[in-house]
Write a protein that holds these residues in place. Structure first.
Motif, PDB file in Angstrom:
ATOM      1  N   ASP A   4       0.808  -1.240   0.027  1.00 21.19           N
ATOM      2  CA  ASP A   4      -0.135  -0.046  -0.043  1.00 21.19           C
ATOM      3  C   ASP A   4       0.916   1.172  -0.129  1.00 21.19           C
ATOM      4  O   ASP A   4       1.855   1.344   0.909  1.00 21.19           O
ATOM      5  CB  ASP A   4      -0.833  -0.018   1.325  1.00 21.19           C
ATOM      6  CG  ASP A   4      -1.979  -1.122   1.275  1.00 21.19           C
ATOM      7  OD1 ASP A   4      -2.357  -1.494   0.116  1.00 21.19           O
ATOM      8  OD2 ASP A   4      -2.282  -1.742   2.410  1.00 21.19           O
ATOM      9  N   VAL A   5       0.686   2.188  -0.993  1.00 23.68           N
ATOM     10  CA  VAL A   5       1.448   3.294  -1.134  1.00 23.68           C
ATOM     11  C   VAL A   5       0.449   4.372  -1.315  1.00 23.68           C
ATOM     12  O   VAL A   5       0.973   5.519  -1.139  1.00 23.68           O
ATOM     13  CB  VAL A   5       2.465   3.236  -2.168  1.00 23.68           C
ATOM     14  CG1 VAL A   5       3.558   2.147  -2.054  1.00 23.68           C
ATOM     15  CG2 VAL A   5       2.218   3.187  -3.663  1.00 23.68           C
ATOM     16  N   LEU A   6      -0.815   4.231  -1.492  1.00 27.83           N
ATOM     17  CA  LEU A   6      -1.594   5.416  -1.888  1.00 27.83           C
ATOM     18  C   LEU A   6      -2.174   5.932  -0.319  1.00 27.83           C
ATOM     19  O   LEU A   6      -3.390   5.891  -0.235  1.00 27.83           O
ATOM     20  CB  LEU A   6      -2.990   4.902  -2.941  1.00 27.83           C
ATOM     21  CG  LEU A   6      -2.415   4.432  -4.047  1.00 27.83           C
ATOM     22  CD1 LEU A   6      -3.600   3.879  -5.042  1.00 27.83           C
ATOM     23  CD2 LEU A   6      -1.675   5.271  -4.752  1.00 27.83           C
ATOM     24  N   GLY A   7      -1.287   6.422   0.408  1.00 26.63           N
ATOM     25  CA  GLY A   7      -1.412   6.898   1.647  1.00 26.63           C
ATOM     26  C   GLY A   7      -0.218   6.640   2.690  1.00 26.63           C
ATOM     27  O   GLY A   7       0.850   6.859   1.833  1.00 26.63           O
ATOM     28  N   THR A   8      -0.340   6.310   3.619  1.00 33.68           N
ATOM     29  CA  THR A   8       0.659   5.818   4.453  1.00 33.68           C
ATOM     30  C   THR A   8       1.615   4.520   4.059  1.00 33.68           C
ATOM     31  O   THR A   8       0.639   3.787   3.495  1.00 33.68           O
ATOM     32  CB  THR A   8       0.633   5.688   5.852  1.00 33.68           C
ATOM     33  OG1 THR A   8       0.099   6.952   6.476  1.00 33.68           O
ATOM     34  CG2 THR A   8       1.731   5.359   6.876  1.00 33.68           C
ATOM     35  N   LEU A   9       2.676   4.664   3.813  1.00 35.36           N
ATOM     36  CA  LEU A   9       3.367   3.390   3.181  1.00 35.36           C
ATOM     37  C   LEU A   9       3.202   2.385   4.094  1.00 35.36           C
ATOM     38  O   LEU A   9       3.481   2.553   5.411  1.00 35.36           O
ATOM     39  CB  LEU A   9       5.081   3.632   2.894  1.00 35.36           C
ATOM     40  CG  LEU A   9       5.743   2.711   2.680  1.00 35.36           C
ATOM     41  CD1 LEU A   9       5.451   1.865   1.426  1.00 35.36           C
ATOM     42  CD2 LEU A   9       7.271   2.769   2.825  1.00 35.36           C
ATOM     43  N   ASP A  10       2.744   0.989   3.519  1.00 32.46           N
ATOM     44  CA  ASP A  10       2.594  -0.159   4.519  1.00 32.46           C
ATOM     45  C   ASP A  10       2.931  -1.244   3.425  1.00 32.46           C
ATOM     46  O   ASP A  10       2.111  -1.518   2.350  1.00 32.46           O
ATOM     47  CB  ASP A  10       1.316  -0.027   5.124  1.00 32.46           C
ATOM     48  CG  ASP A  10       1.224  -1.333   6.016  1.00 32.46           C
ATOM     49  OD1 ASP A  10       2.283  -1.804   6.626  1.00 32.46           O
ATOM     50  OD2 ASP A  10       0.155  -1.716   6.218  1.00 32.46           O
ATOM     51  N   VAL A  11       3.875  -2.064   3.636  1.00 33.14           N
ATOM     52  CA  VAL A  11       4.305  -3.334   3.061  1.00 33.14           C
ATOM     53  C   VAL A  11       4.285  -4.477   4.051  1.00 33.14           C
ATOM     54  O   VAL A  11       4.775  -4.527   5.066  1.00 33.14           O
ATOM     55  CB  VAL A  11       5.573  -3.373   2.244  1.00 33.14           C
ATOM     56  CG1 VAL A  11       5.894  -4.516   1.726  1.00 33.14           C
ATOM     57  CG2 VAL A  11       5.718  -2.233   1.406  1.00 33.14           C
ATOM     58  N   ARG A  12       3.415  -5.469   3.716  1.00 31.22           N
ATOM     59  CA  ARG A  12       3.044  -6.447   4.633  1.00 31.22           C
ATOM     60  C   ARG A  12       3.388  -7.659   4.126  1.00 31.22           C
ATOM     61  O   ARG A  12       3.102  -8.183   2.997  1.00 31.22           O
ATOM     62  CB  ARG A  12       1.411  -6.555   5.170  1.00 31.22           C
ATOM     63  CG  ARG A  12       1.221  -5.156   5.872  1.00 31.22           C
ATOM     64  CD  ARG A  12      -0.163  -5.317   6.577  1.00 31.22           C
ATOM     65  NE  ARG A  12      -0.212  -5.959   7.493  1.00 31.22           N
ATOM     66  CZ  ARG A  12       0.086  -5.364   8.747  1.00 31.22           C
ATOM     67  NH1 ARG A  12       0.445  -4.024   8.771  1.00 31.22           N
ATOM     68  NH2 ARG A  12      -0.035  -6.083   9.896  1.00 31.22           N
ATOM     69  N   GLU A  13       4.389  -8.530   4.751  1.00 26.15           N
ATOM     70  CA  GLU A  13       4.727  -9.902   4.300  1.00 26.15           C
ATOM     71  C   GLU A  13       4.243 -10.819   5.256  1.00 26.15           C
ATOM     72  O   GLU A  13       4.340 -10.681   6.516  1.00 26.15           O
ATOM     73  CB  GLU A  13       6.248  -9.973   4.279  1.00 26.15           C
ATOM     74  CG  GLU A  13       6.801 -11.344   3.863  1.00 26.15           C
ATOM     75  CD  GLU A  13       6.285 -11.732   2.309  1.00 26.15           C
ATOM     76  OE1 GLU A  13       6.437 -12.899   2.074  1.00 26.15           O
ATOM     77  OE2 GLU A  13       5.933 -10.749   1.412  1.00 26.15           O
ATOM     78  N   ASN A  14       3.403 -11.987   4.944  1.00 29.24           N
ATOM     79  CA  ASN A  14       3.097 -13.046   6.091  1.00 29.24           C
ATOM     80  C   ASN A  14       2.137 -12.104   6.935  1.00 29.24           C
ATOM     81  O   ASN A  14       2.021 -12.616   8.330  1.00 29.24           O
ATOM     82  CB  ASN A  14       4.142 -13.710   6.847  1.00 29.24           C
ATOM     83  CG  ASN A  14       3.754 -14.940   7.309  1.00 29.24           C
ATOM     84  OD1 ASN A  14       2.748 -15.608   6.932  1.00 29.24           O
ATOM     85  ND2 ASN A  14       4.517 -15.251   8.282  1.00 29.24           N
TER      86      ASN A  14
END
Length: 293
Positions: A4-14
């Motif tokens: 997710d980059v369309l807002g606060t950056l959040d990259v979730r793995e597992n």
């Protein structure tokens, strides 16, 4: 992986966030996440981090940031998976599989996960095609769904360098194009009164955006508020002349004249080929797409 980059950056793995708190590693992750499953050259990362003035230890420092990201990925991969995720694609993957070193750069492997940018592109593209086909109801729905993916400015919370600033501007322009087309679809569906509050805010925020002002004028006029529609034109003209030294475009002036003479309007259900007496300015619509670095 969910990106997710369309807002606060959040990259979730597992199911676990791998977004670091330190500014420089966040920049690295943001650029890799935007171009997930594509190689990001070392030169692009260096340009983003140091804007043409890298330190002497540039490669070592960049490698340190990558190692920090891999440590977060390792922690995420070792989190116990929920029973429903027993066959998760994470099984058997290492941090180097997720954030791979490749000739000339680095590659963030999404493993077939989701990306809000790609979903936005997909929905917006379907919405544009529905508009082209004259299916304004579906166009409004699809574009509204695309816009709901935005929770704030792109890369919010990331101290963007030149590369991310450019990408953020491009994404914002894509958002405005989708918004413009969604409003046009709603106008064609006769939702003039429902749009008034939204267009009041948008024309205040984008004080020189001609098409949003044209849509506001049209919505006001069709709601029986002709004088206010003309006031919107005069406020826009004053802003354009004062801030940019420009007069409104010929299309906007024609719209003003149509409202002045109170010409009869084409009903919303008229064929798309018909030319309304009070026209909507055509949107300069750009097909969205993530360009490679």
């Amino acid at each position: 992986m969910q990106i997710d980059v369309l807002g606060t950056l959040d990259v979730r793995e597992n199911g676990v966030s791998i977004a670091p708190t330190a500014p420089k590693p966040r920049q690295v992750l943001a650029l890799l996440a935007l171009h997930a499953d594509r190689v990001v050259p070392v030169a692009a990362l260096v340009d983003e981090l140091w804007s043409g003035r890298p330190p002497r230890s540039v490669r070592t420092t960049l490698q340190t940031y990558v190692l920090q990201l891999r440590e977060l990925i390792t922690l995420a991969l070792h989190q116990p998976a929920a029973p429903a995720d027993a066959a998760s694609p994470c099984a058997g993957r290492s941090a180097k599989d997720v954030l791979a070193t490749v000739p000339g750069g680095y590659l963030l492997v999404s493993g077939g996960g989701g990306s809000d940018v790609r979903e936005f592109e997909r929905l917006a593209g379907l919405g544009y095609r529905a508009m082209d086909a004259g299916d304004h109801k579906d166009a409004s729905r699809l574009l509204r769904e695309a816009l709901l993916l935005w929770t704030g400015p792109a890369f919010a919370g990331v101290p963007a360098g030149a590369r991310l600033e450019t990408e953020a501007r491009r994404l914002e322009e894509s958002r405005l194009c989708a918004l413009d087309q969604r409003i046009e679809a709603d106008l064609r569906l006769g939702r003039h009164r429902e749009l008034l509050a939204e267009l009041t805010v948008l024309t205040s925020r984008y004080a020189t955006h001609e098409n949003l002002h044209a849509q506001f004028m049209l919505a006001l006029h069709r709601s029986g508020r002709r004088g206010e529609a003309l006031d919107v034109y005069h406020r826009l003209r004053a802003t354009l002349v004062r801030d940019l030294g420009l007069e409104p475009s010929p299309r906007l002036r024609r719209l003003q004249q149509s409202i002045l003479v109170a010409a009869p309007e084409t009903p919303p259900s008229a064929p798309r080929q018909a030319v309304p007496a009070v026209p909507v300015l055509p949107a300069a619509r750009a097909r969205v797409g993530v360009r490679p670095v």
